[in-house]
Motif scaffolding. Structure first.
Motif, PDB file in Angstrom:
ATOM      1  N   PRO A  58       0.815  -1.213   0.000  1.00 30.21           N
ATOM      2  CA  PRO A  58       0.000   0.000   0.000  1.00 30.21           C
ATOM      3  C   PRO A  58       0.848   1.263   0.000  1.00 30.21           C
ATOM      4  N   TRP A  59       0.263   2.301  -0.561  1.00 30.57           N
ATOM      5  CA  TRP A  59       0.877   3.620  -0.616  1.00 30.57           C
ATOM      6  C   TRP A  59       0.150   4.551   0.338  1.00 30.57           C
ATOM      7  N   ASP A  60       0.798   5.615   0.648  1.00 31.04           N
ATOM      8  CA  ASP A  60       0.157   6.680   1.405  1.00 31.04           C
ATOM      9  C   ASP A  60      -1.069   7.142   0.614  1.00 31.04           C
ATOM     10  N   GLY A  61      -2.205   7.202   1.242  1.00 29.86           N
ATOM     11  CA  GLY A  61      -3.429   7.631   0.574  1.00 29.86           C
ATOM     12  C   GLY A  61      -4.312   6.500   0.096  1.00 29.86           C
ATOM     13  N   TRP A  84      -6.597  -6.855   2.156  1.00 27.61           N
ATOM     14  CA  TRP A  84      -5.251  -6.461   1.726  1.00 27.61           C
ATOM     15  C   TRP A  84      -4.684  -5.388   2.650  1.00 27.61           C
ATOM     16  N   LEU A  85      -5.480  -4.374   2.955  1.00 27.57           N
ATOM     17  CA  LEU A  85      -5.014  -3.311   3.847  1.00 27.57           C
ATOM     18  C   LEU A  85      -4.745  -3.844   5.255  1.00 27.57           C
ATOM     19  N   ALA A  86      -5.619  -4.719   5.753  1.00 27.73           N
ATOM     20  CA  ALA A  86      -5.425  -5.292   7.093  1.00 27.73           C
ATOM     21  C   ALA A  86      -4.128  -6.097   7.152  1.00 27.73           C
ATOM     22  N   HIS A  92       3.173  -4.474   8.632  1.00 27.42           N
ATOM     23  CA  HIS A  92       3.947  -3.226   8.463  1.00 27.42           C
ATOM     24  C   HIS A  92       4.559  -3.132   7.070  1.00 27.42           C
ATOM     25  N   LEU A  93       3.750  -3.394   6.058  1.00 26.46           N
ATOM     26  CA  LEU A  93       4.203  -3.330   4.671  1.00 26.46           C
ATOM     27  C   LEU A  93       3.922  -1.961   4.064  1.00 26.46           C
TER      28      LEU A  93
END
Length: 168
Positions: A58-61, A84-86, A92-93
């Motif tokens: 994931p990216w910022d935003g 995916w976000l969880a 800590h990816l």
């Protein structure tokens, strides 16, 4: 502007060039952010359709991009993106390697996503090397986020887990 105005003149922001320039800049930034989110949403949707979403970080935003995907396509994509976000938050990816980003995520992500991440993080410490599919946290976190959060908090306090933490 007020110094040059006649006595008794009432300030009007719509006549203030500085205020209008600031408002125009804010509007342009909002349009740029919406375009960036739309492009990233297209990318994440394509990765999801290819079955490779889990291989990207994931990216910022991306929390706002999640909202854009939900607006566009509804829950069937949201569940995949939430998982995916969880997983990324728990491991800590991507931008979640930064503690400030993880802290900010608590105000940006929904309680089920946060509970899922917390449960995955605790279970990963209990069973190092276990695949996320083996941990079976997805359904519990989605259907009962409060229970998943409570379970994660309970497990984090367990003496067995603190022994695991000391041994690594």
């Amino acid at each position: 502007m007020l110094a040059a105005a006649a006595p008794g003149t009432v300030y009007a922001p719509e006549a203030d060039d500085v205020v209008q320039a600031e408002l125009a800049a804010e509007a342009a930034a909002a349009v740029h952010e919406a375009q960036r989110n739309a492009a990233r949403a297209d990318e994440l949707q394509a990765l999801r359709e290819l079955g490779t979403l889990g291989q990207t970080e994931p990216w910022d935003g991306d929390e706002a991009v999640r909202d854009e995907l939900t607006r566009r396509a509804g829950g069937y994509i949201q569940a995949d993106v939430d998982a995916w976000l969880a997983r990324a938050l728990a491991a800590h990816l991507g931008h979640y390697c930064d503690p400030a980003a993880r802290e900010a995520a608590t105000g940006l992500l929904t309680p089920p996503v946060l509970a899922h991440a917390a449960l995955l993080a605790v279970l990963a410490r209990l069973a190092p090397g276990a695949g996320v599919d083996e941990l079976a946290a997805d359904r519990l976190s989605t259907s009962e986020p409060e229970a998943a959060g409570a379970l994660a908090a309970f497990l984090a306090r367990c003496p067995v887990l603190s022994k695991v933490d000391r041994s690594h």
